[in-house]
Design a protein around this motif. Structure first.
Motif, PDB file in Angstrom:
ATOM      1  N   UNK A  13      -3.135  55.434 101.563  1.00 15.98           N
ATOM      2  CA  UNK A  13      -2.766  54.270 100.942  1.00 15.98           C
ATOM      3  C   UNK A  13      -4.256  52.962 101.428  1.00 15.98           C
ATOM      4  N   UNK A  14      -4.651  53.574 102.482  1.00 16.59           N
ATOM      5  CA  UNK A  14      -5.950  52.822 102.711  1.00 16.59           C
ATOM      6  C   UNK A  14      -7.160  53.207 102.463  1.00 16.59           C
ATOM      7  N   UNK A  15      -7.345  54.633 101.791  1.00 18.98           N
ATOM      8  CA  UNK A  15      -8.429  54.887 101.855  1.00 18.98           C
ATOM      9  C   UNK A  15      -9.370  54.923 102.680  1.00 18.98           C
ATOM     10  N   UNK A  16      -9.096  55.135 102.852  1.00 23.60           N
ATOM     11  CA  UNK A  16      -9.863  55.336 104.566  1.00 23.60           C
ATOM     12  C   UNK A  16      -9.325  56.602 105.070  1.00 23.60           C
ATOM     13  N   UNK A  17     -10.390  57.114 105.901  1.00 27.89           N
ATOM     14  CA  UNK A  17     -10.559  58.597 106.863  1.00 27.89           C
ATOM     15  C   UNK A  17      -9.919  58.234 107.870  1.00 27.89           C
ATOM     16  N   UNK A  18     -10.954  58.071 108.753  1.00 25.96           N
ATOM     17  CA  UNK A  18     -10.716  57.611 110.209  1.00 25.96           C
ATOM     18  C   UNK A  18      -9.216  56.548 110.197  1.00 25.96           C
ATOM     19  N   UNK A  19      -8.460  57.267 111.250  1.00 24.37           N
ATOM     20  CA  UNK A  19      -6.447  56.633 110.838  1.00 24.37           C
ATOM     21  C   UNK A  19      -7.157  55.040 111.734  1.00 24.37           C
ATOM     22  N   UNK A  20      -8.175  54.696 112.717  1.00 19.56           N
ATOM     23  CA  UNK A  20      -8.311  53.222 113.234  1.00 19.56           C
ATOM     24  C   UNK A  20      -8.619  52.075 112.291  1.00 19.56           C
ATOM     25  N   UNK A  21      -9.875  52.523 111.569  1.00 15.91           N
ATOM     26  CA  UNK A  21     -10.179  51.927 109.973  1.00 15.91           C
ATOM     27  C   UNK A  21      -8.842  51.696 109.492  1.00 15.91           C
ATOM     28  N   UNK A  22      -7.951  53.221 109.027  1.00 15.09           N
ATOM     29  CA  UNK A  22      -6.993  52.867 107.678  1.00 15.09           C
ATOM     30  C   UNK A  22      -5.661  52.170 108.373  1.00 15.09           C
ATOM     31  N   UNK A  23      -5.831  51.872 110.148  1.00 15.96           N
ATOM     32  CA  UNK A  23      -4.490  51.325 110.112  1.00 15.96           C
ATOM     33  C   UNK A  23      -5.301  49.745 109.844  1.00 15.96           C
ATOM     34  N   UNK A  24      -6.196  48.986 111.012  1.00 14.80           N
ATOM     35  CA  UNK A  24      -6.890  48.121 110.033  1.00 14.80           C
ATOM     36  C   UNK A  24      -6.203  47.328 109.171  1.00 14.80           C
ATOM     37  N   UNK A  25      -6.491  48.141 108.011  1.00 18.72           N
ATOM     38  CA  UNK A  25      -6.987  48.378 106.815  1.00 18.72           C
ATOM     39  C   UNK A  25      -4.795  47.862 106.372  1.00 18.72           C
ATOM     40  N   UNK A  26      -4.517  48.789 106.538  1.00 19.49           N
ATOM     41  CA  UNK A  26      -3.303  48.577 106.205  1.00 19.49           C
ATOM     42  C   UNK A  26      -2.059  47.526 106.882  1.00 19.49           C
ATOM     43  N   UNK A  27      -3.036  47.490 108.198  1.00 21.07           N
ATOM     44  CA  UNK A  27      -1.742  45.911 108.411  1.00 21.07           C
ATOM     45  C   UNK A  27      -2.292  44.832 108.258  1.00 21.07           C
ATOM     46  N   UNK A  28      -3.482  44.561 107.466  1.00 20.81           N
ATOM     47  CA  UNK A  28      -3.801  43.345 106.634  1.00 20.81           C
ATOM     48  C   UNK A  28      -2.837  43.326 104.866  1.00 20.81           C
ATOM     49  N   UNK A  29      -2.227  44.546 105.033  1.00 21.02           N
ATOM     50  CA  UNK A  29      -1.296  44.567 103.254  1.00 21.02           C
ATOM     51  C   UNK A  29      -0.236  44.400 103.706  1.00 21.02           C
ATOM     52  N   UNK A  30       0.505  43.605 105.138  1.00 22.22           N
ATOM     53  CA  UNK A  30       1.329  43.275 105.254  1.00 22.22           C
ATOM     54  C   UNK A  30       2.308  43.341 106.552  1.00 22.22           C
ATOM     55  N   UNK A  31       2.765  44.645 106.649  1.00 24.21           N
ATOM     56  CA  UNK A  31       3.647  45.172 107.688  1.00 24.21           C
ATOM     57  C   UNK A  31       2.448  44.602 109.283  1.00 24.21           C
ATOM     58  N   UNK A  32       3.001  44.607 110.131  1.00 20.46           N
ATOM     59  CA  UNK A  32       2.387  43.178 111.558  1.00 20.46           C
ATOM     60  C   UNK A  32       2.777  45.077 112.198  1.00 20.46           C
ATOM     61  N   UNK A  33       3.372  45.641 112.315  1.00 18.15           N
ATOM     62  CA  UNK A  33       3.453  47.145 113.185  1.00 18.15           C
ATOM     63  C   UNK A  33       3.611  48.044 112.200  1.00 18.15           C
ATOM     64  N   UNK A  34       2.218  49.200 112.680  1.00 17.41           N
ATOM     65  CA  UNK A  34       2.309  50.423 111.555  1.00 17.41           C
ATOM     66  C   UNK A  34       2.608  51.466 112.797  1.00 17.41           C
ATOM     67  N   UNK A  35       3.774  52.702 112.642  1.00 16.89           N
ATOM     68  CA  UNK A  35       3.267  53.530 113.677  1.00 16.89           C
ATOM     69  C   UNK A  35       3.114  54.746 112.313  1.00 16.89           C
ATOM     70  N   UNK A  36       1.910  55.603 112.797  1.00 15.29           N
ATOM     71  CA  UNK A  36       1.903  56.535 111.795  1.00 15.29           C
ATOM     72  C   UNK A  36       1.618  57.783 112.837  1.00 15.29           C
ATOM     73  N   UNK A  37       2.941  58.916 111.792  1.00 15.93           N
ATOM     74  CA  UNK A  37       3.521  59.876 111.761  1.00 15.93           C
ATOM     75  C   UNK A  37       2.562  61.221 112.027  1.00 15.93           C
ATOM     76  N   UNK A  38       2.578  61.561 113.366  1.00 16.09           N
ATOM     77  CA  UNK A  38       0.897  63.126 112.952  1.00 16.09           C
ATOM     78  C   UNK A  38       1.630  64.474 113.477  1.00 16.09           C
ATOM     79  N   UNK A  39       2.900  64.312 112.890  1.00 16.35           N
ATOM     80  CA  UNK A  39       4.037  65.881 112.876  1.00 16.35           C
ATOM     81  C   UNK A  39       4.385  66.243 114.606  1.00 16.35           C
TER      82      UNK A  39
END
Lengths: 305, 305
Positions: free
Chosen positions: A177-203
């Motif tokens: 979704x973010x086009x970014x591998x690093x999860x911390x940076x990916x999350x920062x980008x996704x947060x700008x897409x709308x959802x203020x809260x993001x949970x990344x599930x890692x199995x």
């Protein structure tokens, strides 16, 4: 206050190293609603065929789940069949028969429309938007998605999640979704897409919560036997949102307490872990709130330092 | 009280998505000793060739590391070269030149033999045993190993670890050593092989401690940039054991405090995370104990609920 849940109700035939089951109740809506039902009243929106068994409806209604939005149409219920690898980290789909789910067009009963909480299971983003549009008193809304929608329905998906308070996806979906591998940076980008809260599930490795410029990481519960991982991610979502609905969060008027959202992540993890202990949703037949709270305390015990 | 560290001192040429470095200081003994040196005095046992640069010796001695046991022999220092995949979860070895390390036969200086703490880096199990036999006042001993020794030198390895207090290995090694996939069951089996304390390292996902019928799980630190993961597992070991040595654990006469071992796992994780922030051991050139303690508090902050 109730939680409206939209998604699939299905029959699954699956094989894990622990055995094989045929046409067991499944689907994202089923797992989310069952997990949430230990915390709050769930009202489901889904479609099944005329093969849908009364015993399965009884399992859901026995947990207090409102079935008014469970549409029954002529034809067969969504059917999925798959086989897990020896370590259960991979699965191969053998059959996907959408059946009546192919024409799913969720229509919310009047009695659902003013509920404050909405959890959108993994369905087509346009349908997720349509459900949201039918509700008129939402306080907190979020959902799940998958690689297929991210890749092939990107614009629709972006319009959908722009309206969400939270998004729950897995790590590879977050990267896609973010086009970014690093999860911390990916999350920062996704947060700008709308959802203020993001949970990344890692199995099996747990989950990461990103919320209000903070993050929280919880490891997965170390089960002695992973019997069947089907539905674990949906049960996470159900436990997470069920707990928040039970607590009555209202993020549009006040800042959500960080500790509250963290506890919701733990309850999500607890429900995901129980889900894996038996085939399909079987663990929820006799699970008690005491067992849930005991496992919550186990999470405390094995992460405390 | 000092910590004796045995392992390799090497030159590494490596490439990550962040760049390329040629003949940078490496080896398990180097990383372990550097990480431990922030907590306790480390005394190394290793061998290098006549190409070993004074600047590299100065980096080690500048951190207070005792080099009396660093043997210098004619020939070249162990050389390794490799390339990491784009996500850095895999690496391909291009060159392994054992050079003088091929004939490494660790002989401990007299001044090392009565030290209470011993950390055995990943070398041939028979050599690990020989080092142990040369020491006469040990309080706490443990080490690392790898798939090669587990598969091809199993009996030797089992004799070695039977004498250890702790073992630090990664998840695939734990599965290989125990023959059991499930990590909780694998750990139970490994504990019966000798080490009463087992740490299973999970790379970016953190680590699990098994100790006295309890377990403790810590997630990995979420770095914004993983520059170079080389040596992170060894730095974990160095931080873990360095902290325990600093605290003066003495497990043969009294039960180790659970919270103490858990804190050691956090310090191990902290040191492993710093290691990844620059190429090779470069991050340790200017790292301070204050930064270490600040990151320890960050672990508290992102795991607390």
């Amino acid at each position: 206050m109730s939680l409206v849940v939209v998604g699939s109700v299905a029959y699954d035939s699956l094989e894990t190293p622990h055995g094989k089951v045929d046409r067991i109740l499944g689907g994202s809506c089923t797992y989310i609603a069952l997990a949430a039902s230990f915390f709050t009243r769930a009202k489901i929106v889904a479609v099944v065929g005329d093969d849908f068994a009364p015993a399965d409806a009884a399992l859901l209604s026995g947990r207090g789940i409102d079935l008014e939005g469970l549409e029954r149409v002529p034809g067969k219920t969504f059917f999925w069949s798959g086989v897990y690898s020896a370590d259960m980290n991979d699965r191969t789909t053998l059959v996907t028969d959408l059946n009546v789910f192919a024409n799913f067009d969720p229509k919310l009963p009047e009695s659902y429309r003013s509920e404050p909480y909405l959890l959108l299971g993994n369905i087509q983003p346009a349908l997720q938007r349509s459900v949201r549009a039918q509700m008129n008193g939402l306080r907190f809304i979020g959902g799940d998605t998958m690689n297929y929608w991210i890749r092939d329905y990107r614009d629709e998906l972006l319009s959908a999640i722009r309206q969400w308070d939270f998004l729950l996806i897995n790590d590879s979906e977050a990267r896609m979704l973010s086009g970014v591998h690093n999860l911390r940076r990916a999350a920062e980008k996704i947060i700008t897409m709308g959802p203020r809260t993001l949970v990344i599930k890692r199995g099996e490795y747990g989950a990461i919560l990103f919320h209000d410029h903070q993050h929280f990481i919880v490891p997965g519960f170390l089960l002695e036997d992973i019997f069947d991982p089907t539905g674990a991610g949906d049960c996470f979502a159900g436990g997470f949102m069920g707990y928040l609905a039970q607590q009555g969060v209202h993020p549009h008027t006040e800042q959500i307490d960080h500790q509250l959202v963290r506890r919701a992540v733990i309850y999500g993890s607890v429900m995901g872990s129980f889900c894996c202990e038996r085939f399909g949703p079987d663990r929820f037949r006799d699970l008690s709130r005491d067992e849930i709270d005991a496992r919550y305390r186990e999470f405390k015990a094995f992460t405390d330092f």
